[in-house]
Design a protein around this motif. Structure first.
Motif, mmCIF file in Angstrom:
data_model
loop_
_atom_site.group_PDB
_atom_site.id
_atom_site.type_symbol
_atom_site.label_atom_id
_atom_site.label_comp_id
_atom_site.label_asym_id
_atom_site.label_seq_id
_atom_site.Cartn_x
_atom_site.Cartn_y
_atom_site.Cartn_z
ATOM 1 N N VAL A 9 90.087 32.732 47.587
ATOM 2 C CA VAL A 9 89.648 32.793 46.193
ATOM 3 C C VAL A 9 90.485 33.858 45.485
ATOM 4 O O VAL A 9 90.561 34.994 45.956
ATOM 5 C CB VAL A 9 88.160 33.156 46.106
ATOM 6 C CG1 VAL A 9 87.731 33.298 44.645
ATOM 7 C CG2 VAL A 9 87.312 32.114 46.820
ATOM 8 N N PRO A 10 91.153 33.535 44.370
ATOM 9 C CA PRO A 10 91.975 34.534 43.663
ATOM 10 C C PRO A 10 91.150 35.750 43.264
ATOM 11 O O PRO A 10 89.990 35.631 42.848
ATOM 12 C CB PRO A 10 92.477 33.778 42.433
ATOM 13 C CG PRO A 10 92.408 32.333 42.831
ATOM 14 C CD PRO A 10 91.193 32.218 43.708
ATOM 15 N N GLY A 11 91.761 36.914 43.392
ATOM 16 C CA GLY A 11 91.069 38.143 43.037
ATOM 17 C C GLY A 11 91.664 38.784 41.804
ATOM 18 O O GLY A 11 92.284 38.112 40.981
ATOM 19 N N MET A 39 85.378 50.343 38.652
ATOM 20 C CA MET A 39 84.254 50.402 39.581
ATOM 21 C C MET A 39 83.209 49.344 39.228
ATOM 22 O O MET A 39 82.658 48.678 40.119
ATOM 23 C CB MET A 39 83.629 51.805 39.560
ATOM 24 C CG MET A 39 82.430 51.959 40.493
ATOM 25 S SD MET A 39 82.845 51.757 42.248
ATOM 26 C CE MET A 39 83.535 53.402 42.592
ATOM 27 N N ARG A 40 82.949 49.167 37.944
ATOM 28 C CA ARG A 40 81.993 48.137 37.531
ATOM 29 C C ARG A 40 82.481 46.750 37.931
ATOM 30 O O ARG A 40 81.702 45.902 38.399
ATOM 31 C CB ARG A 40 81.760 48.182 36.019
ATOM 32 C CG ARG A 40 80.973 49.391 35.530
ATOM 33 C CD ARG A 40 80.402 49.152 34.129
ATOM 34 N NE ARG A 40 81.437 48.845 33.152
ATOM 35 C CZ ARG A 40 82.088 49.754 32.446
ATOM 36 N NH1 ARG A 40 81.828 51.052 32.619
ATOM 37 N NH2 ARG A 40 82.995 49.393 31.560
ATOM 38 N N CYS A 46 82.514 41.841 43.783
ATOM 39 C CA CYS A 46 82.267 41.978 45.227
ATOM 40 C C CYS A 46 83.361 41.326 46.079
ATOM 41 O O CYS A 46 83.088 40.414 46.870
ATOM 42 C CB CYS A 46 80.922 41.394 45.606
ATOM 43 S SG CYS A 46 79.516 42.101 44.717
ATOM 44 N N PRO A 47 84.616 41.743 45.947
ATOM 45 C CA PRO A 47 85.683 41.130 46.759
ATOM 46 C C PRO A 47 85.471 41.417 48.246
ATOM 47 O O PRO A 47 85.036 42.500 48.618
ATOM 48 C CB PRO A 47 86.949 41.814 46.235
ATOM 49 C CG PRO A 47 86.472 43.143 45.725
ATOM 50 C CD PRO A 47 85.126 42.859 45.129
ATOM 51 N N GLN A 96 83.000 49.578 49.177
ATOM 52 C CA GLN A 96 83.173 48.442 50.083
ATOM 53 C C GLN A 96 82.432 48.670 51.405
ATOM 54 O O GLN A 96 81.767 47.764 51.927
ATOM 55 C CB GLN A 96 84.662 48.212 50.361
ATOM 56 C CG GLN A 96 85.469 47.670 49.185
ATOM 57 C CD GLN A 96 85.143 46.218 48.862
ATOM 58 O OE1 GLN A 96 84.314 45.942 48.002
ATOM 59 N NE2 GLN A 96 85.784 45.300 49.557
ATOM 60 N N LEU A 97 82.548 49.864 51.934
ATOM 61 C CA LEU A 97 81.866 50.184 53.189
ATOM 62 C C LEU A 97 80.360 50.042 53.055
ATOM 63 O O LEU A 97 79.691 49.454 53.924
ATOM 64 C CB LEU A 97 82.224 51.608 53.628
ATOM 65 C CG LEU A 97 83.603 51.835 54.256
ATOM 66 C CD1 LEU A 97 83.875 53.328 54.406
ATOM 67 C CD2 LEU A 97 83.688 51.142 55.611
#
Length: 208
Positions: A9-11, A39-40, A46-47, A96-97
């Motif tokens: 899916v393109p990011g 950040m928002r 949510c990649p 991400q973590l």
């Protein structure tokens, strides 16, 4: 687009070469508003994988040599600016973590950024690993086809990606161990600018 078989899916890409569609301005992370907006965007989209490569010039070995003959205050300002960018990227990685997703951070293997407190804390996190490769093993070369070694370290919480990014060159006295052979070009000036762009083979190794 180059790897349709992966069905990715393109990011999004956020740096000085891309613009914010809301104001037409580059994603300049010197600007705290751009950092907040990035950040928002991360939290909204949510990649699964976030790749970060913040400015590294102020942390590079060549820059440390040049700094000896430059204005100390100018050098200090550049280092502070680079540290802001680095710290912001780490904030994104931690997001991400916390969400159970993946990140990949890239900087030159011998950059002083790896010794900063913010990076040492991230490297100490459970499940986070650092690996080092020589980019000549992933196809990077100058305009004449000579290999560029460029030792590069990656930090990630993906064991699979880490396993793809640990190829080292075992050639000696400047010779490259890649199949095509050749002598390594020194990574500075125009060569360094060429080496700043990921080769397709490196991108494929990360994604596959």
């Amino acid at each position: 687009k180059l790897l349709p078989e992966l069905k990715l899916v393109p990011g999004f890409a956020l740096d000085l070469t891309t613009v914010d569609p809301d104001d037409g301005m580059p994603w300049d992370f010197d600007n705290p508003r751009k950092r907040e907006k990035a950040m928002r965007l991360l939290r909204e989209q949510c990649p699964m994988l976030l790749v970060g490569s913040p400015m590294c010039t102020a942390f590079s070995t060549w820059q440390r040599i040049n700094d000896k003959i430059r204005d100390p205050e100018t050098c200090a300002q550049e280092k502070r600016r680079a540290l802001v960018h680095l710290s912001f990227c780490v904030d994104l990685y931690r997001e991400q973590l916390r969400a159970g997703r993946y990140f990949l951070h890239e900087h030159p293997a011998y950059a002083s950024s790896w010794q900063t407190e913010v990076m040492e804390k991230l490297m100490a996190e459970e499940g986070v690993v650092r690996v080092t490769c020589d980019q000549c093993q992933y196809g990077i070369e100058d305009l004449e086809g000579s290999p560029i070694k460029k030792p590069t370290s990656f930090l990630t919480n993906s064991i699979e990606i880490a396993g793809q990014l640990d190829k080292r060159c075992f050639g000696k006295i400047g010779k490259c161990s890649r199949t095509a052979g050749g002598m390594h070009r020194q990574c500075r000036g125009q060569v360094a600018r060429l080496a700043a762009v990921y080769h397709f083979k490196l991108c494929r190794a990360i994604l596959v």
